[in-house]
Write an enzyme that holds these catalytic residues in place. Structure first.
Site, PDB file in Angstrom:
ATOM      1  N   TYR A 213       0.846  -1.208   0.000  1.00  0.00           N
ATOM      2  CA  TYR A 213       0.000   0.000   0.000  1.00  0.00           C
ATOM      3  C   TYR A 213       0.879   1.256   0.000  1.00  0.00           C
ATOM      4  O   TYR A 213       0.671   2.185  -0.793  1.00  0.00           O
ATOM      5  CB  TYR A 213      -0.918  -0.007   1.226  1.00  0.00           C
ATOM      6  CG  TYR A 213      -1.531   1.349   1.547  1.00  0.00           C
ATOM      7  CD1 TYR A 213      -2.566   1.872   0.769  1.00  0.00           C
ATOM      8  CD2 TYR A 213      -1.071   2.111   2.629  1.00  0.00           C
ATOM      9  CE1 TYR A 213      -3.125   3.118   1.063  1.00  0.00           C
ATOM     10  CE2 TYR A 213      -1.625   3.349   2.920  1.00  0.00           C
ATOM     11  CZ  TYR A 213      -2.650   3.853   2.137  1.00  0.00           C
ATOM     12  OH  TYR A 213      -3.190   5.082   2.424  1.00  0.00           O
TER      13      TYR A 213
HETATM   14  P1  NAD Z   1     -12.182   5.362   2.126  1.00  0.00           P
HETATM   15  O1  NAD Z   1     -12.019   3.973   1.620  1.00  0.00           O
HETATM   16  O2  NAD Z   1     -13.202   5.599   3.173  1.00  0.00           O
HETATM   17  O3  NAD Z   1     -12.451   6.360   0.907  1.00  0.00           O
HETATM   18  C1  NAD Z   1     -11.888   6.186  -0.372  1.00  0.00           C
HETATM   19  C2  NAD Z   1     -13.030   6.158  -1.392  1.00  0.00           C
HETATM   20  O4  NAD Z   1     -12.478   6.103  -2.708  1.00  0.00           O
HETATM   21  C3  NAD Z   1     -13.928   4.929  -1.248  1.00  0.00           C
HETATM   22  O5  NAD Z   1     -15.271   5.326  -0.986  1.00  0.00           O
HETATM   23  C4  NAD Z   1     -13.796   4.199  -2.581  1.00  0.00           C
HETATM   24  O6  NAD Z   1     -15.015   3.606  -3.003  1.00  0.00           O
HETATM   25  C5  NAD Z   1     -13.324   5.310  -3.520  1.00  0.00           C
HETATM   26  N1  NAD Z   1     -12.535   4.819  -4.654  1.00  0.00           N
HETATM   27  C6  NAD Z   1     -11.441   4.021  -4.584  1.00  0.00           C
HETATM   28  N2  NAD Z   1     -10.956   3.796  -5.812  1.00  0.00           N
HETATM   29  C7  NAD Z   1     -11.746   4.477  -6.682  1.00  0.00           C
HETATM   30  C8  NAD Z   1     -11.756   4.630  -8.096  1.00  0.00           C
HETATM   31  N3  NAD Z   1     -10.854   4.004  -8.876  1.00  0.00           N
HETATM   32  N4  NAD Z   1     -12.722   5.390  -8.654  1.00  0.00           N
HETATM   33  C9  NAD Z   1     -13.659   6.002  -7.885  1.00  0.00           C
HETATM   34  N5  NAD Z   1     -13.712   5.883  -6.549  1.00  0.00           N
HETATM   35  C10 NAD Z   1     -12.757   5.135  -5.939  1.00  0.00           C
HETATM   36  O7  NAD Z   1     -10.735   5.824   2.657  1.00  0.00           O
HETATM   37  P2  NAD Z   1     -10.285   7.083   3.536  1.00  0.00           P
HETATM   38  O8  NAD Z   1      -9.799   6.563   4.825  1.00  0.00           O
HETATM   39  O9  NAD Z   1     -11.324   8.133   3.493  1.00  0.00           O
HETATM   40  O10 NAD Z   1      -9.002   7.566   2.713  1.00  0.00           O
HETATM   41  C11 NAD Z   1      -9.080   8.635   1.774  1.00  0.00           C
HETATM   42  C12 NAD Z   1      -7.688   8.887   1.197  1.00  0.00           C
HETATM   43  O11 NAD Z   1      -6.794   9.272   2.239  1.00  0.00           O
HETATM   44  C13 NAD Z   1      -7.042   7.681   0.525  1.00  0.00           C
HETATM   45  O12 NAD Z   1      -6.332   8.146  -0.597  1.00  0.00           O
HETATM   46  C14 NAD Z   1      -6.066   7.148   1.567  1.00  0.00           C
HETATM   47  O13 NAD Z   1      -4.992   6.457   0.980  1.00  0.00           O
HETATM   48  C15 NAD Z   1      -5.626   8.443   2.213  1.00  0.00           C
HETATM   49  N6  NAD Z   1      -5.173   8.284   3.594  1.00  0.00           N
HETATM   50  C16 NAD Z   1      -6.051   7.904   4.566  1.00  0.00           C
HETATM   51  C17 NAD Z   1      -5.628   7.810   5.874  1.00  0.00           C
HETATM   52  C18 NAD Z   1      -6.534   7.384   6.993  1.00  0.00           C
HETATM   53  O14 NAD Z   1      -6.039   7.253   8.122  1.00  0.00           O
HETATM   54  N7  NAD Z   1      -7.836   7.182   6.760  1.00  0.00           N
HETATM   55  C19 NAD Z   1      -4.287   8.131   6.208  1.00  0.00           C
HETATM   56  C20 NAD Z   1      -3.406   8.467   5.172  1.00  0.00           C
HETATM   57  C21 NAD Z   1      -3.869   8.586   3.863  1.00  0.00           C
HETATM   58  C1  UGA Z   2      -3.935   4.244   8.671  1.00  0.00           C
HETATM   59  C2  UGA Z   2      -4.893   4.138   7.482  1.00  0.00           C
HETATM   60  O1  UGA Z   2      -5.686   2.958   7.574  1.00  0.00           O
HETATM   61  C3  UGA Z   2      -4.162   4.139   6.154  1.00  0.00           C
HETATM   62  O2  UGA Z   2      -5.136   4.295   5.107  1.00  0.00           O
HETATM   63  C4  UGA Z   2      -3.193   5.300   6.127  1.00  0.00           C
HETATM   64  O3  UGA Z   2      -2.516   5.424   4.934  1.00  0.00           O
HETATM   65  C5  UGA Z   2      -2.231   5.253   7.305  1.00  0.00           C
HETATM   66  O4  UGA Z   2      -3.023   5.311   8.504  1.00  0.00           O
HETATM   67  C6  UGA Z   2      -1.286   6.435   7.308  1.00  0.00           C
HETATM   68  O5  UGA Z   2      -1.078   7.072   8.339  1.00  0.00           O
HETATM   69  O6  UGA Z   2      -0.713   6.727   6.270  1.00  0.00           O
HETATM   70  P1  UGA Z   2      -2.863   2.513  10.324  1.00  0.00           P
HETATM   71  O7  UGA Z   2      -1.916   3.441  11.017  1.00  0.00           O
HETATM   72  O8  UGA Z   2      -2.489   1.081  10.191  1.00  0.00           O
HETATM   73  O9  UGA Z   2      -3.204   3.038   8.854  1.00  0.00           O
HETATM   74  O10 UGA Z   2      -4.289   2.690  11.055  1.00  0.00           O
HETATM   75  P2  UGA Z   2      -5.162   1.737  11.991  1.00  0.00           P
HETATM   76  O11 UGA Z   2      -5.767   0.632  11.224  1.00  0.00           O
HETATM   77  O12 UGA Z   2      -6.103   2.627  12.714  1.00  0.00           O
HETATM   78  O13 UGA Z   2      -4.096   1.091  12.989  1.00  0.00           O
HETATM   79  C7  UGA Z   2      -3.493   1.847  14.023  1.00  0.00           C
HETATM   80  C8  UGA Z   2      -2.711   0.930  14.935  1.00  0.00           C
HETATM   81  O14 UGA Z   2      -3.611   0.017  15.573  1.00  0.00           O
HETATM   82  C9  UGA Z   2      -1.681   0.061  14.221  1.00  0.00           C
HETATM   83  O15 UGA Z   2      -0.497   0.048  14.981  1.00  0.00           O
HETATM   84  C10 UGA Z   2      -2.273  -1.345  14.220  1.00  0.00           C
HETATM   85  O16 UGA Z   2      -1.305  -2.353  14.355  1.00  0.00           O
HETATM   86  C11 UGA Z   2      -3.163  -1.316  15.446  1.00  0.00           C
HETATM   87  N1  UGA Z   2      -4.344  -2.210  15.302  1.00  0.00           N
HETATM   88  C12 UGA Z   2      -5.151  -2.100  14.225  1.00  0.00           C
HETATM   89  C13 UGA Z   2      -4.630  -3.115  16.288  1.00  0.00           C
HETATM   90  O17 UGA Z   2      -3.886  -3.240  17.283  1.00  0.00           O
HETATM   91  N2  UGA Z   2      -5.743  -3.900  16.159  1.00  0.00           N
HETATM   92  C14 UGA Z   2      -6.573  -3.821  15.092  1.00  0.00           C
HETATM   93  O18 UGA Z   2      -7.575  -4.574  15.018  1.00  0.00           O
HETATM   94  C15 UGA Z   2      -6.267  -2.891  14.094  1.00  0.00           C
END
Ligand code: NAD
Ligand code: UGA
Length: 312
Positions: A148
């Site tokens: 990823y």
């Molecule tokens: P999410 O899955 O809730 O939202 C992403 C949306 O994009 C989904 O609804 C999905 O259906 C849509 N999508 C994916 N591929 C597509 C495509 N080809 N065409 C049209 N729609 C498409 O995820 P999120 O947590 O809201 O993340 C949003 C963005 O932020 C992502 O780019 C993710 O990598 C980035 N991001 C998220 C986090 C986090 O902690 N949530 C952290 C770092 C980066």
């Molecule tokens: C998150 C988002 O899911 C990604 O889309 C994003 O890109 C990433 O942050 C980012 O910062 O770039 P992550 O940090 O793995 O990824 O987020 P969580 O799934 O909330 O996990 C947070 C922590 O909880 C991790 O250390 C994981 O190991 C732990 N965890 C997660 C558990 O202990 N139990 C679980 O069931 C899930």
């Protein structure tokens, strides 16, 4: 102004669209309802945004009429992706190359011929990988430890390339683990709170001493709007919550908020997980005026309150 929000039915995209509509913009939102989690969550997110000013298109970004999508648009907020870290190994990687890399390249290619003023890309702290060199700085090494992370870094590099070679005004924002109401059901706080509400055990990976710079969704929205209005381009900024907290400490906070003790199910470390993240925020602070406002305890309380209203 017309703003394109890709991934508008997702966690972050729906919050961003809501704010853009609130301040009077038109939002052209695209989402294909990728099956990374159940559609009903995304329908619910979208329902919060369905109001005058929203044009919703249910399509895959790869294959959609992109010149029509970008027609008359000022800002593009590219949030769409397959976002799970731990699920990016093996066969699943095809979803990541399609939705994270190819979709971004197609959108950038179309942006070359458009009149957009800014293309804001949702990058990720996962581009850094596992480092002891904390806080993570935008100028630091990028060596992702998950497929990823590789896909997010590739798309970020494409954003830079299209700025460098074709002048597409891109800015990449490296979000650090985002949380709050509507958080994805595959993310830790959501899994934890849902199980805790039902009195079930919470899966804790590794030893629970891993830490994250957790960032509240409204702060990420503010960072996106600041990046759109920023006069520069071709740059990368961290967006973090401003402090680092272990998984174990989060458990204690949620116990306090909910008033009940959590049962923990200790499991092995998952491949692709980094040990710690921490965002250096000087660049975002100085150039974007970014300042995270929501403290972790308050944001957790908001997510817990939301969790009481969603179905099982
Ligand atoms: P999410 O899955 O809730 O939202 C992403 C949306 O994009 C989904 O609804 C999905 O259906 C849509 N999508 C994916 N591929 C597509 C495509 N080809 N065409 C049209 N729609 C498409 O995820 P999120 O947590 O809201 O993340 C949003 C963005 O932020 C992502 O780019 C993710 O990598 C980035 N991001 C998220 C986090 C986090 O902690 N949530 C952290 C770092 C980066
Ligand atoms: C998150 C988002 O899911 C990604 O889309 C994003 O890109 C990433 O942050 C980012 O910062 O770039 P992550 O940090 O793995 O990824 O987020 P969580 O799934 O909330 O996990 C947070 C922590 O909880 C991790 O250390 C994981 O190991 C732990 N965890 C997660 C558990 O202990 N139990 C679980 O069931 C899930």
């Amino acid at each position: 102004m017309i703003c394109v929000v890709t991934g508008v039915a997702g966690f972050i995209g729906s919050h961003l669209a809501e704010k853009l509509l609130d301040v009077g913009h038109t939002v052209r939102g695209v989402d294909k309802f990728l099956g990374n989690y159940p559609r009903r969550f995304k329908e619910w997110n979208l329902a919060q945004v369905r109001r005058p000013g929203l044009e919703f298109i249910e399509e895959d970004l790869v294959g959609i009429d992109l010149p029509a999508l970008l027609d008359g648009v000022t800002y593009v907020f590219h949030q769409a992706a397959q976002p799970g870290v731990r699920s990016s190994w093996g066969e699943e990687f095809g979803e990541y190359t399609h939705n994270n890399i190819l979709a971004t390249q197609r959108l950038l290619e179309a942006s070359k011929k458009s009149k957009i003023k800014k293309f804001v890309y949702a990058s990720s702290s996962s581009v850094y990988g596992d480092t002891q060199d904390l806080p993570m700085r935008e100028t630091g090494m990028t060596r992702p430890v998950s497929p990823y992370g590789v896909s997010k870094l590739s798309a970020e590099q494409l954003c830079y390339l299209y700025w460098k070679e074709f002048g597409v005004p891109t800015v990449s924002l490296r979000y650090f683990t985002v949380y709050g109401p509507r958080q994805r059901p595959d993310m830790f706080f959501h899994i934890f709170m849902r199980a805790h509400r039902r009195g079930q055990a919470i899966p804790i990976y590794d030893d629970g001493k891993q830490s994250r710079d957790f960032t509240f969704c409204a702060d990420i929205v503010d960072g996106n709007i600041a990046a759109a209005e920023y006069p520069g381009a071709g740059e990368v900024f961290n967006l973090g919550g401003g402090s680092r907290t272990t998984v174990e400490e989060v458990v204690r906070m949620v116990e306090e908020i909910s008033g009940k003790k959590a049962q923990l199910n200790m499991l092995a470390r998952q491949q692709g997980d980094v040990r710690h993240t921490a965002a250096a925020l000087d660049q975002a602070r100085n150039k974007l005026g970014f300042k995270p406002r929501v403290k972790l305890y308050d944001g957790l309380a908001q997510e817990w309150a939301w969790m009481q209203h969603i179905g099982d």
